[in-house]
Design a protein around this motif. Sequence first.
Motif, mmCIF file in Angstrom:
data_model
loop_
_atom_site.group_PDB
_atom_site.id
_atom_site.type_symbol
_atom_site.label_atom_id
_atom_site.label_comp_id
_atom_site.label_asym_id
_atom_site.label_seq_id
_atom_site.Cartn_x
_atom_site.Cartn_y
_atom_site.Cartn_z
ATOM 1 N N GLY A 40 61.103 -42.523 80.174
ATOM 2 C CA GLY A 40 59.678 -42.334 80.436
ATOM 3 C C GLY A 40 58.816 -43.511 80.044
ATOM 4 N N GLY A 41 59.436 -44.592 79.570
ATOM 5 C CA GLY A 41 58.671 -45.789 79.236
ATOM 6 C C GLY A 41 58.415 -46.644 80.462
ATOM 7 N N PHE A 42 57.449 -47.554 80.344
ATOM 8 C CA PHE A 42 57.079 -48.380 81.493
ATOM 9 C C PHE A 42 57.278 -49.855 81.200
ATOM 10 N N THR A 43 57.687 -50.588 82.220
ATOM 11 C CA THR A 43 57.826 -52.036 82.181
ATOM 12 C C THR A 43 57.092 -52.612 83.381
ATOM 13 N N ASP A 44 56.316 -53.659 83.151
ATOM 14 C CA ASP A 44 55.646 -54.361 84.239
ATOM 15 C C ASP A 44 56.397 -55.658 84.508
ATOM 16 N N LEU A 45 57.033 -55.750 85.667
ATOM 17 C CA LEU A 45 57.805 -56.927 86.050
ATOM 18 C C LEU A 45 56.901 -57.881 86.817
ATOM 19 N N PRO A 46 56.625 -59.094 86.267
ATOM 20 C CA PRO A 46 55.762 -60.050 86.987
ATOM 21 C C PRO A 46 56.376 -60.461 88.319
ATOM 22 N N LEU A 47 55.513 -60.656 89.325
ATOM 23 C CA LEU A 47 55.962 -61.016 90.666
ATOM 24 C C LEU A 47 55.324 -62.327 91.108
ATOM 25 N N GLY A 48 55.445 -63.350 90.300
ATOM 26 C CA GLY A 48 54.879 -64.646 90.645
ATOM 27 C C GLY A 48 55.730 -65.377 91.669
ATOM 28 N N ALA A 49 55.179 -66.491 92.179
ATOM 29 C CA ALA A 49 55.917 -67.311 93.137
ATOM 30 C C ALA A 49 57.193 -67.822 92.482
ATOM 31 N N GLY A 50 58.313 -67.700 93.189
ATOM 32 C CA GLY A 50 59.603 -68.130 92.662
ATOM 33 C C GLY A 50 60.399 -67.020 92.007
ATOM 34 N N THR A 51 59.784 -65.845 91.817
ATOM 35 C CA THR A 51 60.503 -64.711 91.230
ATOM 36 C C THR A 51 61.639 -64.281 92.153
ATOM 37 N N ARG A 52 62.826 -64.096 91.574
ATOM 38 C CA ARG A 52 63.941 -63.591 92.375
ATOM 39 C C ARG A 52 64.174 -62.129 92.046
ATOM 40 N N LEU A 53 64.207 -61.295 93.086
ATOM 41 C CA LEU A 53 64.481 -59.875 92.927
ATOM 42 C C LEU A 53 65.855 -59.572 93.501
ATOM 43 N N GLY A 54 66.747 -59.045 92.654
ATOM 44 C CA GLY A 54 68.041 -58.567 93.098
ATOM 45 C C GLY A 54 68.213 -57.139 92.619
ATOM 46 N N PHE A 55 68.469 -56.206 93.522
ATOM 47 C CA PHE A 55 68.541 -54.795 93.135
ATOM 48 C C PHE A 55 69.334 -54.020 94.173
ATOM 49 N N ARG A 56 69.694 -52.807 93.771
ATOM 50 C CA ARG A 56 70.307 -51.876 94.722
ATOM 51 C C ARG A 56 69.610 -50.534 94.575
ATOM 52 N N LEU A 57 69.573 -49.769 95.652
ATOM 53 C CA LEU A 57 69.033 -48.419 95.582
ATOM 54 C C LEU A 57 70.045 -47.530 94.878
ATOM 55 N N ALA A 58 69.608 -46.906 93.787
ATOM 56 C CA ALA A 58 70.536 -46.179 92.916
ATOM 57 C C ALA A 58 70.527 -44.673 93.150
ATOM 58 N N ALA A 59 69.656 -44.184 94.025
ATOM 59 C CA ALA A 59 69.601 -42.749 94.330
ATOM 60 C C ALA A 59 68.982 -42.578 95.706
#
Length: 316
Positions: A40-59
């Motif tokens: 239930g905690g929150f994290t804010d992931l910065p999305l600046g220029a050059g940010t690389r996002l790698g993820f998979r849909l987990a559900a």
Amino acid sequence: MTDTRYLVHGVFWDAEPAQPGKTGTPDGGHPVMRLQDPDGGFTDLPLGAGTRLGFRLAAAGKYCLGHHKVHGPADRDHVLCPARAQAVRGSQCRRCFVVDDSRLIHDFHRGGRVPPGLRAYLMQPHWLYVATFAGGASKVGTAANLRKWKRLAEQGAVVARYVARADDGRVVRILEDMATRDAGLPQQIRSAAKAAALTGPAPAVELDALNDGLASGVRELLAGAGGGGFEIVDELWLRPGLSDAACAPAVRHAYPHELSAGAHGFRIDSLSGSIALAGLDGADLEFVVNLGQLKARTIEFGAHGTDVPAVQESLF
């Protein structure tokens, strides 16, 4: 952030815009992707220029993001969904939709009853604006005083102008309905349409002239309507610098995969609202990725990549 599943709450522009001659935020604000962890905690992931996002849909499917209880202009509680239920109304389950204070806002100016906290929020000054997006689609909208700049940043406007400052949220929505009825401006532009337009934005000078003309028309309409509780204004919205590349005329390609399943990986080069101009590993082409499609979905970060599509240049 690997090996942890996060529920995506969306893309938010949390910083304030730069002011002319003022240092600190020269690019006019910074976006984050808000993530809820299993505790239930929150994290804010910065999305600046050059940010690389790698993820998979987990559900599979979407899950409820909870609801809000509003206590005043700058005071609200975000209540997480107690059942962690699947979403059935946008990004909410039925129960959270029914008890969410926000859903009552749109009937307030028609005499609808609202809780005291929400009434206090609605009685603050509000702004009426005209926003234009990359393909020329335009809309009228409202923003509470505390969200005057952020509202347009999160919507991904290319250019926008404020046309009125209203004493409260009741008056501003009456003005908004007037602009829709008498000037023909819609109050909503679909996210998919915004993303599609960013594959080939119109020239900035054309969009600015279009927006200026529409805003002038609404001001004339308001001036002729009379009545109290508002003042006509002529103020240009400051677009975030991070959005400039995405809004510049160029030929891009729609992202070739749905974000509702599978694994993905790309580099963010620019961001307009929640729509990214992204680069894929091994490709020189630019792609438009609607990160808004991740809202209410569960993802897991990792060293994932997106397969480069076979693009035939003759088709573009």
